[in-house]
Design an enzyme around this catalytic site. Structure first.
Site, mmCIF file in Angstrom:
data_model
loop_
_atom_site.group_PDB
_atom_site.id
_atom_site.type_symbol
_atom_site.label_atom_id
_atom_site.label_comp_id
_atom_site.label_asym_id
_atom_site.label_seq_id
_atom_site.Cartn_x
_atom_site.Cartn_y
_atom_site.Cartn_z
ATOM 1 C CB VAL A 152 -11.010 -19.901 -63.980
ATOM 2 C CG1 VAL A 152 -12.962 -20.443 -64.244
ATOM 3 C CG2 VAL A 152 -10.305 -19.295 -64.983
ATOM 4 C CG LEU A 153 -13.293 -16.241 -59.002
ATOM 5 C CD1 LEU A 153 -13.511 -14.592 -58.918
ATOM 6 C CD2 LEU A 153 -12.586 -16.713 -58.172
ATOM 7 C CB SER A 154 -17.666 -19.031 -62.326
ATOM 8 O OG SER A 154 -18.225 -19.055 -63.893
ATOM 9 N N GLY A 155 -17.016 -22.004 -63.063
ATOM 10 C CA GLY A 155 -17.471 -23.750 -63.501
ATOM 11 C C GLY A 155 -17.881 -22.935 -65.268
ATOM 12 C CB THR A 173 -13.904 -23.832 -60.896
ATOM 13 O OG1 THR A 173 -15.315 -23.721 -60.870
ATOM 14 C CG2 THR A 173 -14.391 -22.385 -59.771
#
Length: 189
Positions: free
Chosen positions: A49-52, A60
């Site tokens: 997972v690269l974003s919030g 993240t």
């Protein structure tokens, strides 16, 4: 006597952990390189997972298990799906379905990240859905997985456990030899 048994068990457990770690790392690195993408475990793909956008449920830097789908038109409101971004098919996004629409007999989903204020700008075609989030998340391990998938990480995570394994083997051999050697007796002159 009790200390020797304890040390023997500690040694065995340490060996199992080191060998298990090495085997797991080899499996993850090799499977991700062969597949040309994300590692797979028991039919699920592990993705970082690269974003919030899905916080607080999916943080993240976590890794999530995504089950590849056979029927991308089967989802309903509330399901969390992973899909190809409309503007870049190499980018995968995991968001929740807010609405299911049928346009000219084509199913599409209106999606939104749980942490986003608004819905995604364009609906997701069912054909762009690649997987379903299964609810399995391991927080913060995604950063490590990203490192593992890099060339530097692959080399580092194959060499370090290998060196640890060699060091542990040398220590075990040294300890076994020490136990076999008879104690030296002092002679009187």
């Amino acid at each position: 006597m009790k200390n020797k048994k304890l040390l023997k068990w500690v040694g065995r457990i340490t060996s199992i952990i080191v060998y298990g770690f090495l085997i797991t790392m080899i499996y993850l690195v090799v499977s991700s390189k062969i597949a040309g993408g994300t590692p797979k475990i028991m039919g699920h793909e592990l993705m970082t997972v690269l974003s919030g956008s899905m916080e607080p449920g999916i943080k993240t830097g976590s890794i999530i298990a995504v089950k590849p789908v056979e029927d991308p038109a089967k989802f309903k409101k509330g399901d969390v799906i992973t899909f190809k971004a409309a503007d870049d098919p190499n980018t995968l996004i995991t968001h929740r379905i807010m609405e299911v629409q049928t346009v000219d007999s084509t199913v599409q989903y209106v999606t939104k990240g749980d942490n986003n204020k608004s819905k995604d700008p364009s609906p997701v075609l069912a054909a762009n859905v690649v997987g379903e989030y299964t609810g399995y998340t391991i927080p913060y391990i995604g950063k490590i997985m990203s490192f593992i998938q890099s060339k530097t990480g692959a080399i580092f995570l194959l060499i370090v456990p290998g060196v640890l394994m060699i060091c542990w083997s040398v220590f075990s051999i040294w300890r076994a030899i020490r136990e076999i050697e008879p104690p030296k007796e002092k002679t009187a002159a």
